[in-house]
Design an enzyme around this catalytic site. Structure first.
Site, PDB file in Angstrom:
ATOM      1  N   LYS A   1       0.820  -1.214   0.000  1.00  0.00           N
ATOM      2  CA  LYS A   1       0.000   0.000   0.000  1.00  0.00           C
ATOM      3  C   LYS A   1       0.856   1.268   0.000  1.00  0.00           C
ATOM      4  O   LYS A   1       0.335   2.380  -0.158  1.00  0.00           O
ATOM      5  CB  LYS A   1      -0.957  -0.009   1.178  1.00  0.00           C
ATOM      6  CG  LYS A   1      -2.016  -1.111   1.060  1.00  0.00           C
ATOM      7  CD  LYS A   1      -2.855  -1.236   2.299  1.00  0.00           C
ATOM      8  CE  LYS A   1      -3.918  -2.311   2.115  1.00  0.00           C
ATOM      9  NZ  LYS A   1      -3.379  -3.650   1.878  1.00  0.00           N
TER      10      LYS A   1
ATOM     11  N   THR B   1     -16.212  -5.408  -1.730  1.00  0.00           N
ATOM     12  CA  THR B   1     -16.366  -3.988  -2.041  1.00  0.00           C
ATOM     13  C   THR B   1     -16.641  -3.719  -3.518  1.00  0.00           C
ATOM     14  O   THR B   1     -17.401  -2.817  -3.858  1.00  0.00           O
ATOM     15  CB  THR B   1     -15.114  -3.206  -1.604  1.00  0.00           C
ATOM     16  OG1 THR B   1     -13.962  -3.778  -2.240  1.00  0.00           O
ATOM     17  CG2 THR B   1     -14.938  -3.259  -0.100  1.00  0.00           C
TER      18      THR B   1
END
Length: 570
Positions: free
Chosen positions: A383, A444
């Site tokens: 990330k 998601t």
């Protein structure tokens, strides 16, 4: 009771006694049929002579043809053929004895022919009847095995001994000719079709891709109870999503790791977390002289201390007490795994995330330099690549600090990798919880992907990268191919055997559709195929420090350090 527990000796005695009784009956019946149920008194001695010759011959040759070493529940047509062969030899020898001994006793030739057929039917029926009764009355689950090997043989033996509550019906593997293992038939894997079995046990070593394809085939056949034999212990475990996604890197060098860790004093921050606790276990396994386990969560520290005998330090890395740990124990290696890593939580609490992840990490690095730690390993994340969230941005800033700080005598390295399967806060435990509660799985976005690696694999490669580091490197681990989260969710549903579905809930704040952990062409190779070094230039450390000090009170200034990061905070 032990007296009635089945054993191999009791099984043999059961068949021997049964064969003797049946043989007496068949011989008498043969004489009755021969003389139309009126046996002359002159032939009574002949009956006794037939007993004394024929019954010992039967016991000898039935034993020779393995009729007493077969478990009756697996008595097959191959065994029946051997029974027929044994009878042919028995009655040929019996006739030869009758001819040679004609001057001493007389046995009608027709007796041998009649008894041959009666005996074969009776003794064969005795065995098949026992199998039929067992198959109709057994309570065990019917199971198939994938893999014709010694592990399968061992598990079948345990099934027969009653250790495992399974009834083996077939074995499948890449075999040309059908054969038998412990009297269970082995078929070519291509013949795997719908069977009367509810369980499959996989004993064969397969790649994750091969395993995934096999599991799909088994679930399509209605077999949802799938188990895997442990490689090192003679145990079974339910197949898990971790088994299907494991990379199993072939270049893990345990000798390199051992040389790095053995007889060293190692300090691990975040020692009670998913990554930190596995690092602690590996340090213990590879012979660390002393392990200092630092964690601010009392419960997590308690949990890992029950597994590994090390020094427990209950404190935050930002606490003044943390420096005392360096003063007191003088660690040689520091592995910094403490961090806030849950993206949505960090989005809601940016100041806390920045304070813990950036300034906590800077303190760890500075103390390592101050106390002449030989090597510091900073655990980073995928990330941090072009971050779109606070957590990723904080990790990228720590990477830059670790690379550009004046490290003096301390070798400082960062290791970047993706999601680890089963770690706290990751999607796998969340999905498992939903499945246990019979709830649909929330995803998601249909296209969201992530890189995954087993915790044990990732942590070994972290230590391996640290072992070959010279200082200043940013290592990146080859995480293989990315996985669509919707595919992962569907696999977990399929493995559960439950009628659940996937519900799309939309991307959360700061969440990417995909993580950018791909190995680039200009990244440097190491001697290990799974470990690369990110090729990037140094930056001005003084300017970096100035910008870091500003963001302590102004989180929005992160974008001044990370050009790709553009977030607005209220």
């Amino acid at each position: 009771m032990e007296l009635f527990r089945p054993t191999a000796i009791k099984r043999v005695m059961f068949f021997v006694i049964g064969d003797i009784i049946l043989s007496i009956f068949t011989i008498i019946l043969a004489y009755l049929l021969r003389f139309k149920f009126e046996i002359p008194l002159d032939f009574y001695p002949s009956i006794f002579t037939t007993f004394t010759i024929l019954i010992p011959l039967k016991l000898i040759f039935l034993a020779f043809f393995k009729q007493y070493s077969i478990t009756w529940r697996f008595y097959s047509f191959v065994d029946a053929k051997n029974l027929f062969k044994a009878h042919l030899i028995i009655y040929i020898i019996f006739e030869l004895i009758s001819i040679v001994s004609f001057n001493y006793f007389y046995i009608p030739k027709s007796i041998a022919i009649i008894d041959f057929f009666i005996s074969f039917v009776m003794l064969g029926g005795f065995r098949f009847l026992k199998r039929l009764l067992l198959e109709n009355n057994h309570n065990e689950k019917k199971v198939i095995f994938i893999g014709a090997n010694t592990k399968t043989q061992s598990f079948i033996k345990r099934c027969l001994n009653g250790e495992l509550d399974f009834y083996p019906v077939a074995i499948f593997d890449n075999v040309k000719d059908e054969t038998y293992i412990s009297n269970v038939k082995v078929y070519n894997i291509n013949k795997l079709a719908k069977l009367d079995a509810s369980t499959a046990i996989i004993t064969k070593n397969l790649s994750p891709k091969e395993l995934d394809e096999l599991v799909k085939k088994l679930t399509n056949l209605g077999i949802s109870d799938i188990k895997i034999a442990n490689d090192f212990e003679n145990k079974l475990k339910n197949i898990s999503i971790e088994d299907l996604l494991a990379r199993k890197p072939k270049d893990i060098d345990t000798k390199e790791i051992q040389n790095f860790i053995k007889d060293k004093i190692v300090l691990v921050t975040g020692a009670g977390g998913s990554i930190g606790s596995e690092i602690v276990r590996l340090c213990y396994k590879f012979g660390a002289k002393q392990i200092i386990m630092v964690d601010k969560c009392e419960y997590n520290l308690y949990q890992i201390s029950n597994e590994v005998n090390g020094i427990k330090v209950l404190t935050s890395v930002n606490s003044p007490l943390f420096e005392e740990t360096f003063e007191k124990y003088n660690p040689e290696i520091v592995i910094h795994a403490a961090a806030y890593k849950h993206v949505p939580m960090c989005e809601e609490n940016p100041k806390s995330c920045i304070y813990n992840n950036i300034f906590g990490s800077i303190k760890v690095i500075n103390l390592a330099i101050k106390y002449n730690v030989k090597k510091l390993v900073n655990i980073s994340t995928d990330k941090a690549v072009r971050p779109t969230n606070v957590m990723g941005a904080t990790k990228r800033i720590v990477e830059l600090y670790a690379k550009n700080v004046d490290n003096k005598n301390t070798e400082i390295v960062s290791v970047r990798f993706g999601n680890v399967l089963g770690s706290s806060g990751s999607v796998v435990p969340l999905f498992k919880k939903y499945i246990e509660e019979n709830k649909n799985l929330p995803v998601t976005h249909p296209e969201v992907t992530r890189y995954f690696m087993l915790i044990s694999e990732a942590c070994k490669l972290v230590l391996q990268a640290a072992a070959i580091a010279k200082g200043g490197e940013l290592f990146i681990l080859d995480m293989g191919e990315s996985v669509k989260i919707k595919d992962l969710a569907q696999k977990m549903i399929d493995l559960s055997g439950k009628n659940l579905t996937i519900e799309y809930i939309g991307l959360r704040p700061g969440e990417k559709l995909y993580e950018e952990l791909l190995i680039k062409k200009n990244d440097l190779k190491t001697k290990y195929k799974s470990i690369f070094i990110v090729n990037e230039n140094n930056i001005s450390f003084e300017k970096l420090k100035q910008k870091i000090n500003i963001i302590k009170e102004n989180p929005e200034k992160i974008k001044d350090i990370i050009s790709e990061f553009d977030k607005n905070y209220r």
